[in-house]
Design a protein around this motif. Structure first.
Motif, PDB file in Angstrom:
ATOM      1  N   SER A  95      -4.839 -20.971  11.405  1.00 54.82           N
ATOM      2  CA  SER A  95      -3.498 -20.897  10.820  1.00 54.82           C
ATOM      3  C   SER A  95      -2.923 -22.299  10.639  1.00 54.82           C
ATOM      4  CB  SER A  95      -2.571 -20.027  11.671  1.00 54.82           C
ATOM      5  OG  SER A  95      -2.333 -20.629  12.919  1.00 54.82           O
ATOM      6  N   ALA A  96      -3.260 -23.218  11.535  1.00 56.15           N
ATOM      7  CA  ALA A  96      -2.817 -24.608  11.368  1.00 56.15           C
ATOM      8  C   ALA A  96      -3.439 -25.210  10.104  1.00 56.15           C
ATOM      9  CB  ALA A  96      -3.174 -25.433  12.589  1.00 56.15           C
ATOM     10  N   ALA A  97      -4.699 -24.878   9.839  1.00 56.89           N
ATOM     11  CA  ALA A  97      -5.365 -25.378   8.630  1.00 56.89           C
ATOM     12  C   ALA A  97      -4.692 -24.821   7.378  1.00 56.89           C
ATOM     13  CB  ALA A  97      -6.845 -25.005   8.655  1.00 56.89           C
ATOM     14  N   VAL A  98      -4.277 -23.572   7.426  1.00 58.17           N
ATOM     15  CA  VAL A  98      -3.585 -22.967   6.278  1.00 58.17           C
ATOM     16  C   VAL A  98      -2.251 -23.663   6.045  1.00 58.17           C
ATOM     17  CG1 VAL A  98      -2.504 -20.852   5.402  1.00 58.17           C
ATOM     18  CG2 VAL A  98      -4.727 -20.738   6.526  1.00 58.17           C
ATOM     19  N   LEU A  99      -1.496 -23.897   7.105  1.00 58.16           N
ATOM     20  CA  LEU A  99      -0.201 -24.573   6.959  1.00 58.16           C
ATOM     21  C   LEU A  99      -0.369 -25.995   6.449  1.00 58.16           C
ATOM     22  CD1 LEU A  99       1.658 -23.288  10.143  1.00 58.16           C
ATOM     23  CD2 LEU A  99       1.999 -22.599   7.771  1.00 58.16           C
ATOM     24  N   THR A 100      -1.429 -26.681   6.894  1.00 60.55           N
ATOM     25  CA  THR A 100      -1.707 -28.032   6.406  1.00 60.55           C
ATOM     26  C   THR A 100      -2.005 -28.004   4.913  1.00 60.55           C
ATOM     27  OG1 THR A 100      -2.570 -28.660   8.572  1.00 60.55           O
ATOM     28  CG2 THR A 100      -3.204 -30.042   6.715  1.00 60.55           C
ATOM     29  N   ALA A 101      -2.761 -26.995   4.463  1.00 62.33           N
ATOM     30  CA  ALA A 101      -3.075 -26.871   3.035  1.00 62.33           C
ATOM     31  C   ALA A 101      -1.818 -26.619   2.212  1.00 62.33           C
ATOM     32  CB  ALA A 101      -4.093 -25.759   2.819  1.00 62.33           C
ATOM     33  N   VAL A 102      -0.882 -25.839   2.741  1.00 69.86           N
ATOM     34  CA  VAL A 102       0.385 -25.597   2.038  1.00 69.86           C
ATOM     35  C   VAL A 102       1.189 -26.893   1.972  1.00 69.86           C
ATOM     36  CG1 VAL A 102       2.612 -24.405   2.126  1.00 69.86           C
ATOM     37  CG2 VAL A 102       0.519 -23.155   2.609  1.00 69.86           C
ATOM     38  N   ALA A 103       1.257 -27.611   3.090  1.00 69.86           N
ATOM     39  CA  ALA A 103       2.026 -28.852   3.125  1.00 69.86           C
ATOM     40  C   ALA A 103       1.444 -29.895   2.174  1.00 69.86           C
ATOM     41  CB  ALA A 103       2.057 -29.405   4.550  1.00 69.86           C
ATOM     42  N   ALA A 104       0.128 -29.895   1.997  1.00 74.45           N
ATOM     43  CA  ALA A 104      -0.513 -30.850   1.104  1.00 74.45           C
ATOM     44  C   ALA A 104      -0.448 -30.407  -0.358  1.00 74.45           C
ATOM     45  CB  ALA A 104      -1.968 -31.049   1.528  1.00 74.45           C
ATOM     46  N   GLY A 105       0.035 -29.196  -0.616  1.00 74.60           N
ATOM     47  CA  GLY A 105       0.130 -28.689  -1.977  1.00 74.60           C
ATOM     48  C   GLY A 105      -1.185 -28.166  -2.523  1.00 74.60           C
ATOM     49  N   GLU A 106      -2.158 -27.936  -1.640  1.00 75.38           N
ATOM     50  CA  GLU A 106      -3.462 -27.442  -2.075  1.00 75.38           C
ATOM     51  C   GLU A 106      -3.413 -25.956  -2.420  1.00 75.38           C
ATOM     52  OE1 GLU A 106      -6.069 -28.437   1.119  1.00 75.38           O
ATOM     53  OE2 GLU A 106      -5.783 -30.595   0.858  1.00 75.38           O
ATOM     54  N   ILE A 107      -2.561 -25.203  -1.726  1.00 81.92           N
ATOM     55  CA  ILE A 107      -2.372 -23.780  -2.010  1.00 81.92           C
ATOM     56  C   ILE A 107      -0.886 -23.483  -1.995  1.00 81.92           C
ATOM     57  CG2 ILE A 107      -4.609 -23.094  -1.044  1.00 81.92           C
ATOM     58  CD1 ILE A 107      -3.123 -22.082   1.435  1.00 81.92           C
ATOM     59  N   SER A 108      -0.506 -22.391  -2.630  1.00 83.39           N
ATOM     60  CA  SER A 108       0.911 -22.016  -2.690  1.00 83.39           C
ATOM     61  C   SER A 108       1.294 -21.254  -1.418  1.00 83.39           C
ATOM     62  CB  SER A 108       1.178 -21.145  -3.917  1.00 83.39           C
ATOM     63  OG  SER A 108       0.604 -19.869  -3.739  1.00 83.39           O
ATOM     64  N   PRO A 109       2.579 -21.204  -1.116  1.00 81.05           N
ATOM     65  CA  PRO A 109       3.006 -20.413   0.048  1.00 81.05           C
ATOM     66  C   PRO A 109       2.625 -18.940  -0.071  1.00 81.05           C
ATOM     67  CG  PRO A 109       4.759 -21.900  -0.619  1.00 81.05           C
ATOM     68  CD  PRO A 109       3.681 -21.991  -1.669  1.00 81.05           C
ATOM     69  N   ASP A 110       2.640 -18.400  -1.284  1.00 80.41           N
ATOM     70  CA  ASP A 110       2.244 -17.005  -1.484  1.00 80.41           C
ATOM     71  C   ASP A 110       0.774 -16.811  -1.135  1.00 80.41           C
ATOM     72  OD1 ASP A 110       2.709 -14.293  -2.363  1.00 80.41           O
ATOM     73  OD2 ASP A 110       1.527 -14.807  -4.139  1.00 80.41           O
ATOM     74  N   GLU A 111      -0.071 -17.722  -1.585  1.00 80.65           N
ATOM     75  CA  GLU A 111      -1.497 -17.644  -1.253  1.00 80.65           C
ATOM     76  C   GLU A 111      -1.693 -17.786   0.249  1.00 80.65           C
ATOM     77  OE1 GLU A 111      -3.406 -19.555  -5.323  1.00 80.65           O
ATOM     78  OE2 GLU A 111      -2.658 -20.889  -3.750  1.00 80.65           O
ATOM     79  N   ALA A 112      -0.935 -18.691   0.858  1.00 78.06           N
ATOM     80  CA  ALA A 112      -1.039 -18.884   2.302  1.00 78.06           C
ATOM     81  C   ALA A 112      -0.642 -17.620   3.050  1.00 78.06           C
ATOM     82  CB  ALA A 112      -0.156 -20.056   2.746  1.00 78.06           C
ATOM     83  N   GLY A 113       0.377 -16.930   2.563  1.00 76.28           N
ATOM     84  CA  GLY A 113       0.795 -15.687   3.210  1.00 76.28           C
ATOM     85  C   GLY A 113      -0.305 -14.642   3.188  1.00 76.28           C
ATOM     86  N   ARG A 114      -1.025 -14.576   2.076  1.00 79.03           N
ATOM     87  CA  ARG A 114      -2.127 -13.607   1.987  1.00 79.03           C
ATOM     88  C   ARG A 114      -3.271 -13.984   2.920  1.00 79.03           C
ATOM     89  NH1 ARG A 114      -2.857 -13.371  -4.226  1.00 79.03           N
ATOM     90  NH2 ARG A 114      -0.750 -13.989  -4.665  1.00 79.03           N
ATOM     91  N   VAL A 115      -3.555 -15.295   3.002  1.00 80.80           N
ATOM     92  CA  VAL A 115      -4.619 -15.747   3.914  1.00 80.80           C
ATOM     93  C   VAL A 115      -4.202 -15.485   5.357  1.00 80.80           C
ATOM     94  CG1 VAL A 115      -5.908 -17.754   4.746  1.00 80.80           C
ATOM     95  CG2 VAL A 115      -5.531 -17.447   2.301  1.00 80.80           C
ATOM     96  N   MET A 116      -2.937 -15.736   5.671  1.00 81.66           N
ATOM     97  CA  MET A 116      -2.457 -15.494   7.044  1.00 81.66           C
ATOM     98  C   MET A 116      -2.545 -14.009   7.393  1.00 81.66           C
ATOM     99  SD  MET A 116      -1.723 -18.333   8.443  1.00 81.66           S
ATOM    100  CE  MET A 116      -0.362 -18.596   9.518  1.00 81.66           C
ATOM    101  N   ALA A 117      -2.290 -13.143   6.427  1.00 76.57           N
ATOM    102  CA  ALA A 117      -2.424 -11.707   6.678  1.00 76.57           C
ATOM    103  C   ALA A 117      -3.875 -11.361   6.985  1.00 76.57           C
ATOM    104  CB  ALA A 117      -1.918 -10.901   5.479  1.00 76.57           C
ATOM    105  N   LEU A 118      -4.809 -11.982   6.264  1.00 78.36           N
ATOM    106  CA  LEU A 118      -6.232 -11.773   6.552  1.00 78.36           C
ATOM    107  C   LEU A 118      -6.589 -12.291   7.939  1.00 78.36           C
ATOM    108  CD1 LEU A 118      -7.828 -12.795   3.141  1.00 78.36           C
ATOM    109  CD2 LEU A 118      -7.725 -10.507   4.118  1.00 78.36           C
TER     110      LEU A 118
END
Length: 142
Positions: A95-118
């Motif tokens: 989950s830290a890696a997902v948040l880092t990707a959102v902060a870096a602009g690599e993925i959108s918050p919506d995409e991150a939410g779906r990954v976090m649900a997975l």
């Protein structure tokens, strides 16, 4: 003096009897059945005509044909480097890696939410497997 409002007073026609389930699932309307009867055996000819019209430059027919050949994507794949998740504790790093990707602009918050649900679903599966193993080990001891 006001009287309590009766919800059945405003119904049009005779209301369904209690316990009536209504239309069965998958039931088709008369219009759908009639349209199917008219088009029965004509699908190939209609398709051929739509393609001919599209090739002649009819933009509506062209769009119809293209939408059937290449439907619009509902979502697009994303790439994130996640650590392997073999225990529930590993989900924290993922989950830290997902948040880092959102902060870096690599993925959108919506995409991150779906990954976090997975990740949450996977964590629950891992926890259930761990509990099963622990219960089996305890039962063997007794």
């Amino acid at each position: 003096m006001t009287t309590p409002r009766n919800p059945r007073a405003n119904t049009r026609g005779k209301p369904f009897e209690l316990g009536n389930p209504g239309k069965p699932r998958g039931a088709r309307s008369r219009a759908t059945i009639a349209a199917e009867a008219l088009l029965n055996g004509e699908a190939e000819g209609l398709t051929r005509k739509a393609v001919e019209m599209a090739l002649e430059g009819d933009t509506v027919a062209l769009r119809l044909c293209l939408e059937r050949l290449v439907p619009p994507r509902k979502d697009s794949p994303i790439t994130i480097d996640l650590p392997p998740i073999t225990s529930a504790a590993d989900v924290v790093g993922a989950s830290a890696a997902v948040l880092t990707a959102v902060a870096a602009g690599e993925i959108s918050p919506d995409e991150a939410g779906r990954v976090m649900a997975l990740l949450t679903a996977h964590k629950n599966i891992v926890e259930t497997g761990d509990l099963e193993r622990r219960i089996a080990a305890l039962e063997e001891q007794n």
